[in-house]
Scaffold this motif. Structure first.
Motif, PDB file in Angstrom:
ATOM      1  N   VAL A 213       0.715  -1.303   0.059  1.00 50.93           N
ATOM      2  CA  VAL A 213      -0.015  -0.205   0.027  1.00 50.93           C
ATOM      3  C   VAL A 213       0.880   1.188   0.041  1.00 50.93           C
ATOM      4  O   VAL A 213       0.520   2.321  -0.641  1.00 50.93           O
ATOM      5  CB  VAL A 213      -0.901  -0.080   1.302  1.00 50.93           C
ATOM      6  CG1 VAL A 213      -1.852   1.319   1.449  1.00 50.93           C
ATOM      7  CG2 VAL A 213      -2.056  -1.026   0.991  1.00 50.93           C
ATOM      8  N   VAL A 214       1.956   1.169   0.795  1.00 51.34           N
ATOM      9  CA  VAL A 214       2.951   2.155   0.930  1.00 51.34           C
ATOM     10  C   VAL A 214       3.436   2.582  -0.488  1.00 51.34           C
ATOM     11  O   VAL A 214       3.795   3.796  -0.893  1.00 51.34           O
ATOM     12  CB  VAL A 214       4.093   2.271   1.824  1.00 51.34           C
ATOM     13  CG1 VAL A 214       5.213   3.186   1.739  1.00 51.34           C
ATOM     14  CG2 VAL A 214       3.249   2.111   3.462  1.00 51.34           C
ATOM     15  N   ASN A 215       3.845   1.501  -1.146  1.00 49.22           N
ATOM     16  CA  ASN A 215       4.669   1.532  -2.600  1.00 49.22           C
ATOM     17  C   ASN A 215       3.670   2.253  -3.318  1.00 49.22           C
ATOM     18  O   ASN A 215       3.943   3.052  -4.495  1.00 49.22           O
ATOM     19  CB  ASN A 215       5.026   0.142  -2.886  1.00 49.22           C
ATOM     20  CG  ASN A 215       6.445  -0.197  -2.378  1.00 49.22           C
ATOM     21  OD1 ASN A 215       7.202   0.568  -2.129  1.00 49.22           O
ATOM     22  ND2 ASN A 215       6.743  -1.575  -2.574  1.00 49.22           N
ATOM     23  N   LEU A 216       2.267   1.824  -3.359  1.00 45.36           N
ATOM     24  CA  LEU A 216       1.254   2.173  -4.183  1.00 45.36           C
ATOM     25  C   LEU A 216       0.979   3.781  -4.035  1.00 45.36           C
ATOM     26  O   LEU A 216       0.856   4.589  -4.960  1.00 45.36           O
ATOM     27  CB  LEU A 216      -0.017   1.241  -4.198  1.00 45.36           C
ATOM     28  CG  LEU A 216      -1.047   1.498  -5.358  1.00 45.36           C
ATOM     29  CD1 LEU A 216      -0.589   1.282  -6.813  1.00 45.36           C
ATOM     30  CD2 LEU A 216      -2.232   0.720  -5.062  1.00 45.36           C
ATOM     31  N   CYS A 217       0.707   4.005  -2.989  1.00 48.68           N
ATOM     32  CA  CYS A 217       0.116   5.294  -2.460  1.00 48.68           C
ATOM     33  C   CYS A 217       1.383   6.604  -2.530  1.00 48.68           C
ATOM     34  O   CYS A 217       0.841   7.586  -2.915  1.00 48.68           O
ATOM     35  CB  CYS A 217      -0.557   5.348  -1.235  1.00 48.68           C
ATOM     36  SG  CYS A 217      -2.063   4.176  -1.084  1.00 48.68           S
ATOM     37  N   VAL A 218       2.496   6.174  -2.135  1.00 45.15           N
ATOM     38  CA  VAL A 218       3.601   7.167  -1.881  1.00 45.15           C
ATOM     39  C   VAL A 218       4.523   7.121  -3.012  1.00 45.15           C
ATOM     40  O   VAL A 218       4.755   7.988  -3.739  1.00 45.15           O
ATOM     41  CB  VAL A 218       4.173   6.946  -0.474  1.00 45.15           C
ATOM     42  CG1 VAL A 218       5.212   7.815  -0.357  1.00 45.15           C
ATOM     43  CG2 VAL A 218       3.401   6.988   0.602  1.00 45.15           C
ATOM     44  N   GLY A 219       4.886   5.920  -3.048  1.00 45.65           N
ATOM     45  CA  GLY A 219       6.238   5.579  -4.294  1.00 45.65           C
ATOM     46  C   GLY A 219       5.828   5.878  -5.576  1.00 45.65           C
ATOM     47  O   GLY A 219       6.568   6.523  -6.318  1.00 45.65           O
TER      48      GLY A 219
END
Length: 403
Positions: A213-219
């Motif tokens: 989720v962090v990869n998708l939303c932030v990265g």
């Protein structure tokens, strides 16, 4: 005069489509199904996820429930028949445990007398006086001699006597059965290993989900903005990425532990701070190669805003590498959580994590190796499953491999 005439059905056969047209994602799924290892990984992930979500609901134990009477008992046990209907398990810790003929533990029998000097314990089992004499197990050792765990266990299994109502059992009727009470055995505190592995799967999959989720939303968003804007904005944003990636992960965890107590929250925050960096670099590279394409110039000419160009045009065209990178980050996050818990910087007791299970098993690795093998296999299978699926998605999403 009508110059148009209908053609025959034979003349139209050559214009018929050879197969049904497939969309991009339908074609990806078709090629993914042809990859045996990828489908094996997908099935393994579904099974592990199902066990993590629903398994603890059907377990009669909780991850913290202790039963010291049944501590350090393996998944496969050797039971001894002492009467026509009574069986006991001779524990390595010099005691007897009542058990049924098929391997289900009844519990520790009533202790009538215990003499630690002469090394014997007298039990009351079904109204019979059963004396367990383990004095021979250490009779041949020299004073001060250091004995390994293997030698101690070997002595325990070969040098003890059992008396039933004063009559010594000369020949032991033993058999190997499966542990029906705790199918994966118990740990040093008598907690069910299988239940704790299931709870550990919940933590590991939660960490993997957070990483994705962090990869998708932030990265993805961060890399898309940096790549599309370019110039000074790109330089500033990527220098921030360089600074974050240059700080060791272990140092970040230790610094967070000063502010926040150790636990799952600390690991999630750490992953949220660090794991999007690789995805941001990947997306930036993809956007840099796509932003000068004709469809982006057409969108600019039509007055489409920058945010819509990034979200609706650039990122969807880079979805293949994004999905593969996101899938590959999950096993990395799972291993990171297991490693941090193993060295004592992750989930704290009594919560169960695969890393804490491995750490707890180190003390008795020679006597009870199953306590380390079981969580190690769980970690390995989960990482293999995600890696197999990630490799399959990489091949399925690559347009150069389309047939």
């Amino acid at each position: 005069m009508n110059q148009w005439t209908p053609i025959s059905s034979e003349e139209t056969q050559g214009n018929q489509p050879t197969r049904k047209s497939l969309t991009y994602w339908q074609d990806v799924w078709r090629r993914l199904r042809q990859n045996v290892m990828a489908m094996t990984g997908l099935v393994m992930i579904l099974i592990i996820s199902g066990l993590a979500i629903f398994g603890p609901m059907f377990s009669p134990y909780s991850y913290s429930e202790q039963n010291l009477q049944l501590a350090n008992i393996a998944p496969q046990i050797e039971i001894t028949k002492i009467t026509d209907k009574d069986y006991v398990f001779v524990h390595n810790e010099y005691r007897l445990v009542s058990v049924t003929a098929d391997g289900k533990f009844i519990g520790a029998p009533e202790v009538v007398d215990e003499n630690k000097i002469n090394r014997y314990i007298t039990y009351n089992i079904d109204g019979k006086e059963v004396k367990f004499d383990y004095s021979l197990a250490m009779s041949n050792r020299k004073k001060g001699q250091k004995v390994t765990e293997e030698e101690e266990n070997a002595d325990m299994k070969t040098k003890y006597d059992i008396f039933v109502d004063g009559e010594k059992i000369d020949k032991y009727d033993t058999k190997i059965v499966l542990n029906k009470t705790n199918i994966m055995g118990t740990d040093t505190l008598g907690r069910d290993v299988w239940t704790r592995v299931l709870y550990g799967a919940r933590i590991s999959l939660t960490v993997g989900l957070v990483a994705s989720v962090v990869n998708l939303c932030v990265g993805v968003v961060y890399g898309g903005i940096a790549g599309y804007e370019g110039g000074k904005v790109d330089n500033i944003m990527m220098r921030i990425v360089d600074i974050i990636s240059s700080v060791p992960l272990l140092l970040i965890v230790i610094l967070l532990m000063v502010i926040i107590e150790p636990g799952l929250k600390t690991i999630i925050i750490t992953i949220g701070m660090v794991y999007w960096v690789g995805m941001a670099r990947l997306v930036r590279g993809q956007v840099l190669s796509l932003k000068e394409q004709e469809f982006v110039l057409a969108a600019r000419a039509l007055g489409v805003t920058k945010s819509k160009i990034i979200i609706k045009h650039l990122i969807p065209n880079a979805i293949g590498p994004i999905v593969v990178s996101m899938m590959m980050s999950i096993p990395s996050a799972i291993f990171t959580e297991a490693f941090l818990s193993f060295i004592g910087l992750g989930v704290s007791a009594p919560e169960a994590s695969w890393g804490t299970l491995a750490n707890d098993a180190l003390g008795g690795i020679r006597s009870y190796p199953y306590q380390l093998i079981i969580p190690s296999i769980a970690i390995a299978l989960t990482m293999f499953a995600f890696n197999f699926l990630g490799d399959g998605l990489r091949d399925a999403l690559d347009p150069r491999l389309r047939k």
